[in-house]
Design an enzyme around this catalytic site. Structure first.
Site, PDB file in Angstrom:
ATOM      1  N   ARG A 135       0.829  -1.207   0.000  1.00 14.43           N
ATOM      2  CA  ARG A 135       0.000   0.000   0.000  1.00 14.43           C
ATOM      3  C   ARG A 135       0.864   1.259   0.000  1.00 14.43           C
ATOM      4  O   ARG A 135       1.007   1.942  -1.003  1.00 14.43           O
ATOM      5  CB  ARG A 135      -0.940  -0.014   1.220  1.00 14.43           C
ATOM      6  N   ASP A 136       1.496   1.550   1.106  1.00 19.12           N
ATOM      7  CA  ASP A 136       2.289   2.768   1.236  1.00 19.12           C
ATOM      8  C   ASP A 136       3.475   2.757   0.280  1.00 19.12           C
ATOM      9  O   ASP A 136       3.882   3.792  -0.242  1.00 19.12           O
ATOM     10  CB  ASP A 136       2.789   2.886   2.687  1.00 19.12           C
ATOM     11  N   CYS A 158       6.600  10.107   0.193  1.00 23.23           N
ATOM     12  CA  CYS A 158       5.445  10.945   0.505  1.00 23.23           C
ATOM     13  C   CYS A 158       5.340  12.030  -0.555  1.00 23.23           C
ATOM     14  O   CYS A 158       6.231  12.865  -0.674  1.00 23.23           O
ATOM     15  CB  CYS A 158       5.588  11.574   1.890  1.00 23.23           C
ATOM     16  N   ASN A 177       9.999   4.361   2.943  1.00 18.71           N
ATOM     17  CA  ASN A 177       9.969   3.809   4.293  1.00 18.71           C
ATOM     18  C   ASN A 177      11.267   3.050   4.560  1.00 18.71           C
ATOM     19  O   ASN A 177      11.964   2.641   3.639  1.00 18.71           O
ATOM     20  CB  ASN A 177       8.812   2.808   4.418  1.00 18.71           C
TER      21      ASN A 177
END
Length: 299
Positions: free
Chosen positions: A15-16, A240, A249
């Site tokens: 997801r991220d 981001c 991440n």
């Protein structure tokens, strides 16, 4: 406080990690990524995001991804659901858990989701109520806990206040995000100390980005405080879009290597995880963001 004996890794790569990729990734690749992560022993996977395709086109096929996953016993398949419509889509897709997100910075919240922190929290009320009615756990994300691209440093007390609000609303766990990766170990410790006065440390997780190369050091600092849940992304995928220059991440492989070196149990097969990181990097046509993944591929 002593280091934890066991850490739960929450894998956010599907997801991220993938949501900001420029070129469209096939549904089949997303499904296989989740399958490979499960085969490596990951037991908590954030697999999808039920958001508007207009804003996050990469997640437009979340329903198909969730439908295509071959569920493994003991694995939690979670999805991000910012509003009630998103929750209803996730529920229909058979998710085990959902997540909502806000920030500790007013400026970031306005730029990210076009509302104040208070307004963002009020939007979660129907989601959390619907989740409770359907026996679905809700995880809360707090972004910018160690710095904001627009407001600079964030007071630990502000992070604590927002985290407490999410806990009181019914979130079972609060994930603390260093969204732009500017944190350092002492800042991370002080932030966690403040938050832990409002939220039991057993209900807190760390979600650290590695923009300045500090994520592993920051994780070690909060592990020393007793935190035992870590969010990470295979191959260091992610970033981001609202934070200029923010890299991915912290890589799951790097985190597992650190934890194994500390004698902390995770239940994850590092070799299979590293193979997964190299596989998804090849699928995306990009270099592997995991130092451990790169090293293991050459050994």
């Amino acid at each position: 406080m002593a280091l934890p004996d066991k850490v739960r890794l929450v894998e956010v790569g599907p997801r991220d990690g993938l949501q900001n990729e420029a070129s469209q990734i096939s549904t089949a690749v997303k499904i296989e990524l989740v399958a490979r992560l499960g085969a490596a022993g990951v037991r908590h996977i954030e697999a999808a995001s039920f958001v508007s395709p207009k804003w996050v086109p990469q997640m437009a096929d979340s329903r198909e991804v969730m439908a295509g996953i071959e569920r493994r016993n003991g694995v939690i398949y979670a999805a991000l659901t910012p509003n009630l419509k998103g929750f209803e889509g996730a529920l229909a897709s058979g998710v085990d858990e959902v997540a909502v997100f806000t920030a500790a910075s007013e400026a970031f919240t306005q730029k990210n989701i076009n509302c104040s922190i208070a307004e963002s929290l009020s939007r979660f009320t129907p989601v959390i109520e619907a989740a409770r009615a359907n026996g679905i756990r809700v995880r809360g994300y707090v972004s910018t806990v160690l710095g904001c691209p627009y407001a600079g440093d964030i007071a630990p007390a502000q992070v604590a206040a927002v985290s407490r609000e999410l806990l009181d609303m019914g979130c079972f766990e609060i994930s603390l995000g260093d969204t732009i990766g500017t944190g350092t170990p002492l800042k991370a410790k002080r932030m966690l100390e403040a938050v832990a006065r409002e939220v039991p440390i057993g209900q807190l997780a760390a979600h650290f980005h590695d923009t300045y190369g500090q994520a592993l050091a920051n994780l070690y600092a909060v592990l020393e405080e007793g935190l035992a849940v870590v969010d990470a992304s295979v191959a260091g995928l992610g970033g981001c879009p609202y934070a200029k220059g923010a890299s991915g991440n912290v890589a799951s492989e790097d985190v597992i290597y650190l934890l194994q070196g500390l004698g902390i149990r995770t239940g994850i097969d590092l070799e299979l995880l590293a193979q997964t990181g190299n596989w998804i990097s090849a699928q995306l046509g990009r270099s592997n963001g995991s130092k451990v993944g790169q090293a293991m591929a050459c050994s």
